[in-house]
Write an enzyme that holds these catalytic residues in place. Structure first.
Site, mmCIF file in Angstrom:
data_model
loop_
_atom_site.group_PDB
_atom_site.id
_atom_site.type_symbol
_atom_site.label_atom_id
_atom_site.label_comp_id
_atom_site.label_asym_id
_atom_site.label_seq_id
_atom_site.Cartn_x
_atom_site.Cartn_y
_atom_site.Cartn_z
ATOM 1 N N GLU A 1 39.568 36.408 40.124
ATOM 2 C CA GLU A 1 39.732 37.771 40.627
ATOM 3 C C GLU A 1 38.966 38.001 41.935
ATOM 4 O O GLU A 1 38.266 38.998 42.105
ATOM 5 C CB GLU A 1 39.313 38.792 39.559
ATOM 6 C CG GLU A 1 40.156 38.700 38.297
ATOM 7 C CD GLU A 1 39.819 39.736 37.231
ATOM 8 O OE1 GLU A 1 38.689 40.240 37.216
ATOM 9 O OE2 GLU A 1 40.708 40.024 36.399
ATOM 10 N N ASP B 1 42.872 38.946 27.895
ATOM 11 C CA ASP B 1 41.809 39.767 28.460
ATOM 12 C C ASP B 1 41.422 40.918 27.532
ATOM 13 O O ASP B 1 41.690 42.075 27.842
ATOM 14 C CB ASP B 1 42.279 40.318 29.811
ATOM 15 C CG ASP B 1 41.115 40.819 30.656
ATOM 16 O OD1 ASP B 1 39.977 40.758 30.168
ATOM 17 O OD2 ASP B 1 41.368 41.253 31.789
ATOM 18 N N GLU C 1 37.087 48.703 27.185
ATOM 19 C CA GLU C 1 38.043 48.797 28.296
ATOM 20 C C GLU C 1 39.482 49.006 27.819
ATOM 21 O O GLU C 1 40.179 49.885 28.315
ATOM 22 C CB GLU C 1 37.950 47.524 29.149
ATOM 23 C CG GLU C 1 38.946 47.497 30.285
ATOM 24 C CD GLU C 1 38.817 46.274 31.179
ATOM 25 O OE1 GLU C 1 37.952 45.418 30.907
ATOM 26 O OE2 GLU C 1 39.597 46.178 32.150
HETATM 27 O O1 GCW Z 1 39.394 42.714 32.245
HETATM 28 C C1 GCW Z 1 38.944 42.404 33.491
HETATM 29 C C2 GCW Z 1 38.348 43.685 33.975
HETATM 30 C C3 GCW Z 1 37.492 43.474 35.195
HETATM 31 C C4 GCW Z 1 36.433 42.428 34.856
HETATM 32 C C5 GCW Z 1 37.136 41.141 34.448
HETATM 33 C C6 GCW Z 1 36.149 40.047 34.032
HETATM 34 C C7 GCW Z 1 34.196 42.271 35.681
HETATM 35 O O2 GCW Z 1 39.389 44.589 34.230
HETATM 36 O O3 GCW Z 1 36.917 44.711 35.519
HETATM 37 O O4 GCW Z 1 35.560 42.202 35.938
HETATM 38 O O5 GCW Z 1 37.976 41.399 33.353
HETATM 39 O O6 GCW Z 1 36.007 39.823 32.840
HETATM 40 O O7 GCW Z 1 35.577 39.412 34.884
#
Ligand code: GCW
Length: 708
Positions: A317, A396, A424
């Protein structure tokens, strides 16, 4: 948001009342060191309140009789009775010394049988002749033993019972804070934080709230957490400097957490040699880069001798990583591990690596495959102080996912399993969602088959468990007061993954809701169980169906948006069309992801016949009329569960009302407000998901309910 009054912070699972049973005792504390000082300070605080008394390392023979002894096994017992022979000793010392000697003898017998000592964190609790004894070989064990006594309450001082040995299953039990030092323009002070600001940082500076951080450390120690990473894994410019010029800020936090046996870890950027060191490269095989990490790490340990280590999100990311230099994750992780090794530090290297710039038209790329594809081939190449930190599922932190196949694929690597306590994707602490049943299912999952090792075993033998914290500067710590239970439960499951989620909830209820406010303790307990036990499944019912995941509003990830991620680059698709829905991840016709599992799961997931209903759409694209094992069709299941989920939230709201006079009015008001939002949002989920699938499929609801 207004600044919370620090004196008004909710005590969570450590209200004064939880200390009553200890506070009325006459207590001997034996041993030396910071953590024994903490034990002493804790029991003194309790005895000041409740009228007991404390003696530390008494030497005189005429000790007043004590009814609680907390002692290191190496420390001389009170009034030094003769060394015990096997069996209860016939000493003429005080009751306390007899009890200690008896407990010690029982402990020796027990450990001889098990062939293991208490280790650095274990302890025993025993009760003999009216004296409760906690013994530990090392100071941290004494601290954990004290908190076990808090949990036991009056039961710790009941009838005599034999020695009970406690040892943590996981050596490292860690929380990762996704806290930014600077307020991030999009993510705010805490990335994916739903409980206000950070307790560590504010507006680019340390927050300096000693009382709050100390209170946090106590809470964490009381549920068994022993490591905390203090900044976001997305390491931005200011946060990068914590490793070098702002190291003092980290040291201050380490000083506050240390008395509660918590070690500090730091998320670092892989590009640090460039962005902080001014080097032209961060190539892990470059000697100047290695030297930079060695020198930098030496400075860290000079300042924080018990520093835990680094946490790295690399090539993920947008975070920098070894791929920029044509190197792989083993090269990257080993570079940092080499720098940490002389000091006993570890690097947590996250396996959350995937292509977040995917073309949605490309049906061959499967995000679920990514972590395995990147990491499994590297098994055996990591140094032994590298811990590869794997999210529990292949995607995720969705409400439902299969267990990540990486967990079964790297026998030659130390793995830590990562959970997300911050909600989240599970209601963002506006929805009640007790996650321990979900984590417990994952921890008990046996990827090689029922007789094989479990996820908990892999973590215990490797790097332990890690979770993203759900704490902020909110007066209830977690925004939703009932979300405190998730934090507590995570710590307890790290200590003992076999604990039942409902038993853990009982512990939390008993500690948190002080007995003197319970007009009817059974009503309170029963109602909280009714609200919380199944709340994760309730959440699942009114959100994305049958393991397909996402369907959340892009960006903030709250509330429904069925197609929100469908044509984005993030790899999170459900492929619904007029005929069916789901992702074909089979080897036969799909992405081949099922092949990443060992048998029997490679087979079980491959076939629609044997794939569990709750994961069906994760693994298969099926017609709406497909018959589930439950006897329902996919489309009817979608309609039914969404109506059912909302009804369950309505029931939660009613039940919570009954508790109005039984819980602290401030807690009651906050939960009431959150439940109203949960109900609104659950209805929105129900109506959007049902309308969406009705419109796509054209299939009416068998019960003719309103589908919009
Ligand atoms: O699920 C995603 C989140 C990001 C997060 C990423 C991760 C810290 O939306 O906000 O970044 O995972 O786990 O690195």
């Amino acid at each position: 948001m207004s600044t919370p009054d620090p004196t008004d912070v909710h005590p969570a699972w450590l209200p004064d009342e939880a200390w009553r049973a200890i506070g009325v005792r006459r207590i001997l504390v034996r041993g030396e060191g910071t953590l024994v000082d903490t034990v002493q300070a804790e029991v003194e605080r309790a005895t000041h309140r409740y009228g007991g008394a404390v003696w530390r390392n008494p030497t005189d023979v005429d000790l007043p009789s004590a009814d609680l002894v907390l002692a290191l096994t190496g420390a001389p017992p009170p009034d030094s009775p003769p060394a015990p022979e096997p069996g209860p000793p016939e000493t003429s010392g005080t009751l306390a010394s007899t009890a200690v000697a008896t407990a010690k003898a029982q402990l020796d017998t027990a450990t001889a049988q098990v062939g293991e000592s208490l280790g650095a964190e274990g302890f025993v609790v025993a009760r003999h002749a009216g004296v409760t004894v906690v013994l530990a070989d090392a100071p941290a064990g004494l601290l954990y033993g004290l908190f076990e006594l808090v949990r036991l309450g009056a039961a710790g001082f009941g009838p005599t019972h034999p020695v009970r040995v406690h040892r943590p299953a996981m050596a490292r039990r860690m929380l990762d804070h996704w806290d930014n030092v600077d307020v991030h323009p999009v993510m705010g002070q805490v990335e994916r934080g739903y409980a206000g600001g950070s307790i560590f940082w504010r507006d680019g500076r340390p927050r300096g709230d000693v009382a709050r951080v100390t209170a946090y450390a106590r809470l964490l120690a009381a549920c068994g957490i022993n490591a905390v990473s203090v900044n976001n894994v997305n390491v931005h410019a200011t946060e990068a400097q914590l490793l070098t010029e702002r190291l003092d800020d980290v040291a201050e936090l380490a000083d506050l957490l240390r008395p509660y046996a918590i070690r500090v870890h730091l998320a670092v950027t892989f590009a640090a040699p460039v962005v902080l060191g001014g080097l032209p490269t961060a190539d892990p095989l470059d000697p100047a880069v290695r030297d930079w990490w060695a020198e930098t790490t030496a400075r860290v340990y000079a300042r924080i001798p018990d520093f835990g280590g680094y946490l790295v999100k690399a090539d993920s990311e947008g975070q920098p990583g070894p791929f920029s230099y044509g190197r792989d994750h083993a090269d990257g992780a080993n570079l940092l591990a080499e720098a940490l090794a002389p000091y006993g530090g570890v690097v947590h290297w996250r396996a959350f690596v995937y292509n977040h710039r995917q073309d949605w038209r490309d049906r061959s790329t499967d995000r679920a495959r990514a972590a395995y594809d990147h990491f499994a081939p590297l098994d055996g190449r990591f140094r032994d102080n590298v811990i590869v930190q794997v999210k529990h599922g292949p995607m995720d932190f969705q409400t439902r996912e299969p267990v990540s196949p990486v967990i079964a694929a790297m026998p030659g690597t130390r793995l830590a399993v990562e959970f997300q306590v911050t909600q989240e994707y599970t209601g963002q602490q506006r929805h009640v969602c007790y996650l321990a049943p979900w984590w417990s299912e994952i921890l008990r999952f046996a990827p090689w088959g029922d007789d094989g090792r479990t996820v908990a075993d892999v973590a215990a033998d490797g790097g332990g468990l890690v979770a993203v914290s759900n704490v902020g500067d909110d007066r209830f710590w977690t925004g939703h007061p009932l979300a405190q239970a998730n934090l507590y439960a995570f710590g307890r499951l790290c200590w003992n993954p076999r604990l039942g989620p409902q038993a853990v909830l009982d512990e939390w209820i008993d500690l948190t809701f002080a007995p003197d406010t319970r007009v009817d303790p059974d009503l309170l307990r029963r109602t909280l169980h009714e609200i919380m036990d199944d709340s994760w499944r309730t959440y699942e019912r009114y959100t994305a169906p049958l393991g397909v995941g996402f369907m959340v509003r892009p960006g903030h990830h709250y509330g429904p948006d069925v197609d929100g991620y469908e044509y984005t680059p993030w790899g999170t698709y459900h492929f619904a069309d007029r005929d069916g829905v789901g992702v074909d991840r089979t080897r036969a016709t799909g992405t081949g992801f099922t092949g990443q599992y060992p048998p029997p799961f490679a087979e079980r997931y491959e076939s629609v016949e044997t794939c569990p209903d709750e994961l069906l759409l994760f693994f298969h694209h099926v017609p709406y009329g497909h018959l589930l094992h439950s006897g329902s069709t996919v489309i009817q299941h979608i309609y039914d569960t969404h109506f059912e989920g909302v009804r369950e939230v309505e029931a939660m709201c009613r039940r919570w009302e009954w508790l109005a006079r039984l819980v602290d009015p401030a807690v009651h008001a906050r939960v009431t407000e959150r439940l109203a939002e949960q109900l609104r949002c659950a209805r929105e989920w129900r109506d959007q998901v049902n309308a969406y699938f009705h419109r796509k499929s054209g299939i009416p609801d068998a019960h003719s309910r309103m589908l919009h």
